[in-house]
Scaffold this motif. Structure first.
Motif, short mmCIF file in Angstrom:
data_model
loop_
_atom_site.label_atom_id
_atom_site.label_comp_id
_atom_site.label_asym_id
_atom_site.label_seq_id
_atom_site.Cartn_x
_atom_site.Cartn_y
_atom_site.Cartn_z
N HIS A 16 42.14 32.64 35.23
CA HIS A 16 40.94 31.80 35.33
C HIS A 16 39.67 32.64 35.21
O HIS A 16 38.72 32.25 34.51
N HIS A 17 39.62 33.79 35.85
CA HIS A 17 38.42 34.63 35.82
C HIS A 17 38.20 35.23 34.44
O HIS A 17 37.05 35.38 34.00
N ARG A 55 34.95 34.63 32.00
CA ARG A 55 34.15 35.70 31.42
C ARG A 55 33.94 35.46 29.92
O ARG A 55 32.84 35.61 29.41
#
Length: 293
Positions: free
Chosen positions: A224-225, A229
């Protein structure tokens, strides 16, 4: 186009397995991507198993001859297709010993015919420099379907080398045909931030199919991160570029990938996207809402 990106990619891979064109497998377009993949896997299994006993007999003969003699015989008498089929029936250590002595061009051609079910033990034993040289040869040939399949069995070390060496556009196109979302995520995760930003901007500045590849990449990531980004790098673009991305998503069945990416972004990047003038259009909003529902 009436098909989502995952379905389009699976149809291309099924066509490759059957030796035809995507139009030749259009009958499967109404199936979910997972079903098309299962059909392809069964096709591949049937094709590679049909004459397996004969290739196994040839492989057994190679065990009684010195390596260099086998290499010379293979280069003189075996096509890359035949060599790949025989390699699939050899002990992985023995097959890798041959591969490390074969010309890169010959190995690259052989990769097109390697049984994907037996590729991992062999590739993990090939010298990293030789494996990377083969990857670059396949990139030069535009063999992104083959590279997507091989990405699934690449070692961690090879992933690092590939991510650092392969051009941005090639990485995007390989990602379209990668077999495993988790392995694709690992390959992207090893890239430094400046390289990730360059890949995102290359996708946005490219033609429609490259923008679609960028959407595919962001949609397939399991982290998810990491997806957030990439989406935030995209949000750095001007209104015209982001509007082109929106229209590409709507035209190519990739609104789901776009919405998933926007939902992962930070609040500032989300506000940037939601401020696009194109989102004031009623038809565009209706399309997005229907997809979200």
């Amino acid at each position: 186009m009436g098909r989502d990106l995952a379905t389009q990619a699976e149809l291309v891979k099924l066509a490759r397995a059957l030796g035809t064109t995507p139009e030749g497998v259009a009958f499967a377009a109404s199936l979910p991507p997972g079903d098309i993949r299962r059909i392809r896997e069964r096709v591949v299994g049937a094709l590679y198993d049909e004459h397996r006993a004969a290739f196994r007999r040839i492989a057994s003969i190679t065990s009684v001859l010195p390596t260099m003699v086998n290499v010379r015989i293979a280069l003189r008498a075996f096509s890359p297709l035949l060599a790949a089929r025989v390699a699939g029936e050899m002990a992985p250590d023995r097959a890798a010993e041959f591969a490390n002595r074969m010309p890169v061009e010959y190995l690259a051609e052989s990769c097109l015919h390697l049984d994907p079910r037996r590729a991992a033990p062999l590739i993990s034993r090939i010298h990293p420099d030789r494996a990377l040289a083969v990857v670059m040869e396949l990139v030069a040939r535009g063999e992104f379907i083959t590279l997507g399949r091989l990405l699934d069995v690449a070692t961690e070390q090879l992933l690092v080398h590939v991510a650092a060496t392969v051009p941005d556009e090639a990485l995007l196109r390989i990602g379209v045909y990668a077999e495993s979302d988790a392995q694709l995520t690992r390959a992207v995760a090893v890239l430094p931030p400046q390289r990730l930003r360059a890949i995102v901007h290359r996708a946005l500045a490219g033609p429609t199919d490259l923008r679609s590849a960028g959407l595919t990449l962001m949609g397939r990531l399991k982290d998810h991160h990491l997806r957030a980004r990439l989406g935030e790098y995209a949000a750095e673009s001007d209104d015209e570029t982001l509007t082109e991305l929106l229209h590409t998503a709507m035209a190519n069945g990739a609104v789901g990938e776009l919405l998933t990416t926007v939902s992962a972004m930070g609040e500032q990047a989300q506000r940037r996207v939601l401020a696009l003038p194109a989102l004031a259009d009623d038809d565009t909003l209706k399309h997005l809402i229907q997809t979200a529902l």
